[in-house]
Every structure is written in C-alpha cells, then in structure tokens.
Design an enzyme around this catalytic site. Structure first.
Site, PDB file in Angstrom:
ATOM      1  N   CYS A 137       0.879  -1.256   0.080  1.00  0.00           N
ATOM      2  CA  CYS A 137      -0.059  -0.069  -0.109  1.00  0.00           C
ATOM      3  C   CYS A 137       0.725   1.341   0.002  1.00  0.00           C
ATOM      4  O   CYS A 137       0.668   2.167  -0.706  1.00  0.00           O
ATOM      5  CB  CYS A 137      -0.986   0.121   1.215  1.00  0.00           C
ATOM      6  SG  CYS A 137      -2.264  -1.211   0.984  1.00  0.00           S
ATOM      7  N   HIS A 138       1.716   1.421   1.064  1.00  0.00           N
ATOM      8  CA  HIS A 138       2.563   2.563   1.046  1.00  0.00           C
ATOM      9  C   HIS A 138       3.889   2.181   1.133  1.00  0.00           C
ATOM     10  O   HIS A 138       4.678   2.783   1.612  1.00  0.00           O
ATOM     11  CB  HIS A 138       2.071   3.414   2.133  1.00  0.00           C
ATOM     12  CG  HIS A 138       0.826   3.665   2.053  1.00  0.00           C
ATOM     13  ND1 HIS A 138      -0.141   3.063   2.948  1.00  0.00           N
ATOM     14  CD2 HIS A 138      -0.255   4.528   1.288  1.00  0.00           C
ATOM     15  CE1 HIS A 138      -1.644   3.450   2.515  1.00  0.00           C
ATOM     16  NE2 HIS A 138      -1.425   4.375   1.560  1.00  0.00           N
ATOM     17  N   GLY A 139       4.318   0.993   0.985  1.00  0.00           N
ATOM     18  CA  GLY A 139       5.738   0.668   0.908  1.00  0.00           C
ATOM     19  C   GLY A 139       6.773   0.418   2.242  1.00  0.00           C
ATOM     20  O   GLY A 139       7.868   0.795   2.388  1.00  0.00           O
TER      21      GLY A 139
END
Lengths: 173, 262, 419
Positions: A137-139
């Site tokens: 999703c956001h690393g």
C-alpha cells in the site's frame, strides 16, 4: 430552626431525594442500551482460536483468521533467527529484540497480527528488502522478526496473546 | 349508587370473560397437568441437578431426532443454566463431530466440537428430517416450550400422557394416542420408558422423573435468561415502588400549595 | 401562545433565543396554564409520549442486531435473546412496550370519548390523534411480522390478502404490496423499512397534536371552557409534570411486571414456531389490540364488505365531532349518554373477545351483533341522544362544584349558553 425553615428543609430533601433516586434509575436504564453494542457472547466465544501447526515446515508460514484479522504464523529457520538477532537495535525505528517477540524455547515460531501498523493493509510475505514482509500500500518493509525497518509504518507488527497448548497446537487470544 | 354497581359488575364480568379467552381449546385433549416447577413464580430458579439430568435425557434420547440449533455448547457452562464446568463443557463438545470448512483444498471436513459451536443437528436440513421420520418433522427444541400453549406443563404432560386410545378411535400406522397432545394424535412413539437412561447422579430414572428433568432442561433452553430476568425484575419493581413513593409525596407537597384541591 | 414577555436570564441564552426561540418555547411549556381539576385519565398523554420514545429507542437498538431476511430473521431474534448483552431485556421491553402503548392509547381515546375532548374546538386534535392511531396500528402490524414466526407470516398473509378484495385493481395492489407472489422475503424487507420509518412520522404528528392542543388548552372533567391563566389553572410545571411523573411510574410498574415476569403472556405461542408457508396455524389471531377490528372484519360474509366495514369502523371516528350533536361536552353532566358510553365500552370488549375466537357459532352471532351495535352507537345514538337528552346543570367554574358541594342549578349556565 423555625417551623417554616423545617418545612422548607423537609420539602427540599424530598425533592432532592426524588431527583437523585430518579437519576440513579436513569443511569441504570442507560447502561444496557450502551452495553448491548459491546461484543456479544457469540463474538466473545470466538475470541480465541486454536491452530494446528504440525504441518508447517521450517522457512514456511501459514495465515489464519482470528477476530476477523489475519494472523501470520511463521516457522523460522536457524539462519533466519540468527539474522533477526544480529540486527543492531539502533537501526530499528521501533526497537525490540527478536527474543521478546517469541515464546522462550519456541524461538522458531513467530506469531503476529498480519496487519500493517501504518494504515491496516495486509503485508505480503517473502517480499521486501529485509527478507520478511512488504506492504504494497505505502511501501513499508518488515524484517524476519516482523519489525518495521523502512517505510511509513510506525511500529512493529503486533504480537497477540498466544500460547502453546502442546507442541502441535497454538491457542491465540 | 346503583348505576355504578351495575357498571362495576359489567366490568368484572367482562374482564373474567376476556381473561378466560386464553383457555380456549379446540378438541378433546385434556388440560395439561400442573407441576410445581422450581422456576415458576417471581423468585423461580432452575434446579441445577435437574437441568444436568435433563441434558442427559436430551442427549441420549431426544437428540437423535430433535435438533436444538439455537443453543451452543458453551451455553451449558454459563450462569443460570446447567452450569457444567469448563472441562465438562469442553468434553461434551469434543464428543461430537462437527462439519467445518471448506479447507484450503475446498473440501468440508469434520473435527471434534468446541464450546463455541452450535449444537449439532441430527439431520443436515429439515427435509432430511421429515423424510427420516415418516413424513413428520421432529420440531427443533430450542424454543419449543415457548411455542406451545401451556408451556412446560404441556411438554411434561405429553411426555407422560401416552395411553391406549379410547373406544372407537382408529389410529393409522405410526400414529400414537396421547391424552394431552393437541388433537390427541402424535407421530412420535412414547420416547421415555423406565430406566432408558442411567442418571450419572444416581437418581432413579422413572418416566415421570425423566419427563420433569428434560422439561426443566427444555425450559432453560427456551429461556436461558429466566433467572437473571427474575432477579432483575424484583430489583426493578422494588426500585420503582420506592421512586413512586418519593414522587407521590413530592406531588402531595407541591399540590398542597393549590388552595382548593380538586 | 405569545410569551413575548419571557427573556432569558443569561446573555448567551438571549443570543441563542433571538435566533431560535427554544427557550421561549420552554418557558411556554413550563408556564402553560392547565386546568387544576384534571384527573388521572389525563395523564395518559404523557404516558403515551414515554411509550413512543421507549419503542423508538429499543427499536433502534434492536435494529443493530436484527436481520431482515426470511432465512435469518427468526435466528437473528434468537441471537438477540441469547447472545446480545441485555438483548432479552431490550426485546421484551419492545414487544411488551407495543402492548402497553396500545393499552395507554385506548384509555386515552376512551377518556376523550367520555369527556367530549373531541368536540369543538378540538376537532383537529382528535383527527390528528386518529391519524396517530392508524399509524400505530400499521407500525405494530408490520413489527409483528419481523420475527418471521408462524403468526407473523400468516397474519401478514391474511391482512395483505384483504387488498385483493378491491375490485379491478385489488390483485395488482396485493402483488405490489408483497413484491412477490405471496408474502415472502421482499415483503419482510419493505416491512422492516416502513416499521423503522413510521414511528418518526408518529413523532411529527405528536408535535402537531400537542401544538393544536395548546391553542384552546386542555379540556377538563367538567367540560367547561376556562380562562387561562386564572384561579382555575395551574402552571404545567411543577403541578402537572409531577402528577404525570407519578402516573408514569405506576404505569411502569405494570410494564415491568409484564417484561420481567410474564413477557410472553400477551403474545401467541405459535409465533415461536418459524414461519412455514405450507402449514397454516389452526387459529390465526392478531395481537390483542387489533382484535375488535378483526371481529368486525370476520363478521361480514363478503370479503370486500368485511374490509369496508373494518376500515369504516375507524373512519367513522373521524366524523364523530360532527355526529355528536350535544351542546354539553362532558359525560359527567350527560346522564343518558353516560349509559350508552358504558354499553359502547362493553361492546368493544365483547368484539375483542370474539376476535380471539373462531368465526363460527355463537361467537359469530355475537360478533355480528357487536358490529351492528358499534356502528349504531355512532350513527344513531350520538346524534339522537345529543338532541333529545336533558343534561344536568353545568357549573360556572371549576372551583365552584367543590366549594358548594355540587353543581347548584341556580349557579349553572343556561342550557343554550356556549360552554
């Protein structure tokens, strides 16, 4: 005290007593209306789950559902354990020793809630730069102990309450 | 004066009329026997030992045909019921094989029961149950006591009410005569016979004893909240009487200010 | 209703009140001059408000757990009873609350019939009240369907089938109501939606009902007009609020008796049997509060006739203010009407009893007599008695009958004097 004052005091006492007893009743009425929204007995009964781990080979993991959330149960190899313990705590955004994330004598078994501590996505296993999990999703990158190493997640993946019923069964919750 | 007497009389007669409407019965069945249940009345409680025996009767005699789909095994350990211990509940659940799944291969599998599981039904669905029982459906017993007029008394009466049909009454195959059953005909043979169950607490398992025990159990199954309901009710009504008295006195005090009380 | 004299004590209060005069409204309600001779039959308006709020609150909570699907509804109610914290309590309050609601509304209506509260200038209050009553019956009927027991299903089937009696469009209307070709899941779903909606419609009508009341002010047991404020009135708070509170508490004791010790006695045991479209119960009976209308419905051999008469029994109430020709309001001073009033009460009770019995034999005969008498009471008795009756002398003021020990004919109003 004059008779008038006495009368007034008795009247005020009566009114105060009525209001107070009435308020107690109101509170007693409100509690069930609030408490009914708390998890009911069926939910509470599912609050624990038992998992058979006898078929999991070293290096592999399984995912089960507990209280509606995924639980990662990973059986680590000795190399993975050593790797986890070699990490300098100062490198960790959320410093925590690998030993503190597993049960004594059962260091192979990492049991954690498979939910990214950033915004709640389910990280992917065997991905990322740290030989652990990667959240697409956001690393966020997690290592082989489930600790956050890189990315926006603030804390390590949560370890739920669990115990070994015997060497083949883990009870979560 | 006379008019108000007539009025009151009319009212009383009507009230009696109305209140007896409940007792209307269509056919020739006898009124249910009256039992002095421990759970009746405002301070009624269940007899714990009777509940446990009743569960044993359900398990060994009734559960082969009658489901109890709204109960879970954990209910057997909860306050206000048979109150089996945690180990006993686990053991009871584990003695049953529950179908679960699908597993990761997409197949259903069986596993020993857990306290959280619902009571296992003897048949997979209602149609199977009807087919296996000569076209008659053995009703689910979760709320059976509430689903029959006469409640606990009725269930007990039917269980002890099997007898030979009177002169001239013909019965089809598989139909039995019961003195108290609505319509007098029932498709279940008398399920109880003396000592059909060996009670673990040593009580003599007469038909009457088993009927009382299993009816007590079924009453709890239909109303597990009964004891808490009675307890809370007593507290609520005492509280209301107290508050009513205080408010009444307050009202009298306030209205004493009005010069002519009407 | 102009209380422009009221000014809030605090600056913040004044600021707010200038923009939305809620504090003025509050003062109006507090000071509202109420006849000081109201008896306990007048406390049921407050009791009804309590009942409405109780049903709304418990209903919203139940809706958090109830599932409106034919396959799951019955089980969801059992889930509420067994697993939801205090679920059994909230459910029993809601189901018994409906009965208490109707008990209160019938006492409230019969108070109005006795004391002439429906008469000019209170006709609109009466009509709004009847609309509330109609909505109550619709809400209660649909609510009873939701547990999806045998009575839920078959009661719904019988009543929705009535619409097919309407010539030409009856079948289409019934299918439209069902959303299917019989009472089924679509019916349950829409009944749940409407059951949730109607209480809020009732709430709105209650506001209008009270507003309309505050124009002429309350009627009173003696039925005469009074000046407000005067020595014949008391401010609503604290005099009426405390009396309403006392009456409400007595009512709650009875309510608690049902909820905690006999929660199923007013219901029907068949509704604990899950709905089965293939098996009809031996006796389909609605809840007790609908029985008189059920008796009227079944007393007519023709299906359409029964429907017309059943609705007619309610609609005739709407024109009662114009059917009653008496110049005197309160039955206290109407010795002939008073007799007919009690006979009417008995008639309604008998109709109720017949509604619970099978529609055959002596029960059917009595139901028919009761139905005929019901309409005769409104169409014949009310106009005729009002015109021919010699009423008792009416006092000039409320205090006077108490002070002098009785209505003194010398002090009475003249027969043609407007009350």
């Amino acid at each position: 005290m004059s008779k008038e004052e006495n009368k007034v005091n008795r009247r005020d006492f009566l009114f105060t007593a009525s209001y107070t007893i009435g308020a107690v009743g109101l509170g007693a009425v409100i509690w069930p209306l609030v408490h009914q929204m708390n998890p009911d007995r069926a939910q509470q009964a599912l609050a624990t789950t038992e998992v058979d781990i006898s078929q999991v080979q070293p290096g592999n993991s399984i995912t089960v559902l507990w209280r509606g959330k995924p639980i990662f149960l990973k059986r680590r190899t000795p190399e993975e354990i050593a790797e986890a313990r070699a990490v300098n705590l100062l490198d960790l955004p959320d410093p925590q020793k690998d030993e503190d994330r597993v049960k004594e004598g059962k260091d192979e078994w990492l049991v954690m809630i498979g939910v990214c501590t950033h915004l709640g996505c389910v990280p992917l296993k065997d991905k990322g730069d740290f030989n652990g999990w990667f959240c697409p999703c956001h690393g966020s990158h997690y290592d082989v102990s489930g600790r956050i190493r890189k990315g926006p997640a603030p804390t390590n993946m949560e370890i739920p309450k669990f115990e070994f019923v015997d060497s083949n069964i883990i009870k979560i919750g | 004066m006379k008019r108000s007497n007539i009025k009151s009389l009319l009212f009383i007669v009507t009230l009696l009329f109305v209140s007896t409407a409940r007792l209307y019965s269509a056919g020739g069945e006898a009124k249910p026997l009256k039992v002095d249940w421990s759970f009746k009345g405002i301070t009624g409680k269940f007899d714990r030992a009777s509940l446990q025996r009743g569960f044993q009767v359900y398990k060994e005699v009734c559960s082969s045909c009658h489901s109890m789909q709204y109960l879970s095994y954990r209910n057997l350990g909860e306050v206000g019921g048979p109150e089996f211990s945690e180990q006993e509940v686990k053991a009871i659940a584990a003695s049953i094989e529950i179908t679960d799944g699908p597993n990761d291969q997409g197949e259903m599998f069986t596993r020993p029961g857990r306290p959280a599981d619902k009571f296992k039904s003897p048949y997979p669905n209602v149609k199977a149950s009807i087919a296996a029982n000569g076209g008659a459906y053995p009703p689910d017993m979760s709320v059976l006591v509430k689903a029959r007029p006469g409640g606990s008394n009725y269930i007990y009466s039917v269980l002890v009410g099997y007898e030979d049909p009177p002169e001239g009454v013909m019965l089809d195959d598989g139909v039995y005569y019961n003195k108290y059953m609505i319509g007098n005909k029932i498709k279940m043979a008398s399920p109880l016979s003396d000592d059909i169950v060996e009670y673990s607490d040593g009580t003599q398992a007469t038909i009457d004893q088993m009927a009382k025990d299993v009816t007590t159990f079924l009453t709890w199954a239909a109303e597990p909240e009964l004891e808490e309901r009675h307890r809370t009710g007593v507290k609520v009504i005492i509280y209301l009487i107290l508050l009513t008295t205080l408010v009444y006195l307050s009202m009298k005090k306030i209205w004493s200010r009005v010069d002519t009380e009407v | 209703m102009s209380d422009h004299e009221y000014t809030p004590k605090s600056k913040a209060g004044k600021w707010f009140n200038d923009r939305l005069p809620l504090l003025t409204l509050g003062a109006h309600l507090t000071d509202y001059p109420t006849p000081k001779n109201l008896n306990y039959w007048w406390t049921f308006g407050g009791i009804l408000t309590f009942c409405l709020l109780t049903q709304i609150i418990t209903g919203i909570v139940l809706a958090m757990h109830y599932v409106a699907h034919a396959d799951l509804a019955f089980a969801s109610v059992e889930h509420i009873m067994r697993d939801v914290n205090y679920g059994w309590l909230i459910r029993y309050i809601h189901s018994n609350g409906a009965s208490m609601f109707f008990l209160a509304v019938y006492i409230h209506i019969f108070r109005s019939l006795f004391y002439g509260s429906y008469k000019s200038p209170r006709e609109v209050i009466w009509i709004i009240g009847l609309l509330i009553y109609l909505l109550m019956m619709a809400a209660a009927f649909m609510g009873y369907v939701l547990p999806w027991g045998q009575m839920s299903f078959w009661g719904a089937t019988v009543i929705t089938n009535l619409f097919s009696a309407i010539p030409l469009v009856g079948e289409s209307i019934t299918t439209w109501l069902w959303g299917a070709y019989s009472v089924d899941n679509p019916t349950l779903n829409r009944f749940f939606s409407l059951h949730y909606l109607i209480p809020f419609l009732i709430l709105g009508l209650v506001v209008l009902h009270i507003w309309a009341l505050h124009v002429p002010g309350n009627n009173n047991p003696v039925g005469i007009d009074i000046k407000k404020p005067s020595k014949d009135t008391v401010p609503f708070h604290p005099y009426i609020t405390i009396k309403d509170a006392f009456a409400l508490l007595m009512f709650m004791i009875i309510f608690a008796g049902f909820v905690f010790f006999s929660p199923n006695i007013l219901g029907h045991s068949d509704n604990y049997i899950p709905a089965n479209p293939l098996v009809t119960p031996a006796h389909i009976v609605p809840e007790w509060y609908l029985l008189p209308f059920y008796a009227i419905l079944r007393s007519v051999p023709d299906k359409l006739g029964g429907v017309i008469l059943m609705f007619g029994a309610i609609f005739i109430l709407f024109v009662l203010p114009w059917l009653d020709t008496s110049k005197v309001r309160s039955a206290v001073f109407r010795p002939i009407y008073r007799q007919f009033y009690w006979i009417f009460v008995l008639d309604v009770l008998i109709l109720g009893y017949m509604g619970a019995m099978p529609a055959e034999g002596i029960y059917l005969v009595l139901a028919r007599i009761g139905t005929i008498y019901y309409f005769a009471h409104f169409i014949i008795v009310m106009p005729v008695v009002g015109l021919l009756e010699k009423t008792d002398p009416i006092p000039m003021s409320i205090s006077e009958p108490v002070l002098t020990g009785g209505a003194d004919p010398a002090l009475a109003r003249k027969d043609n004097e407007k009350i």
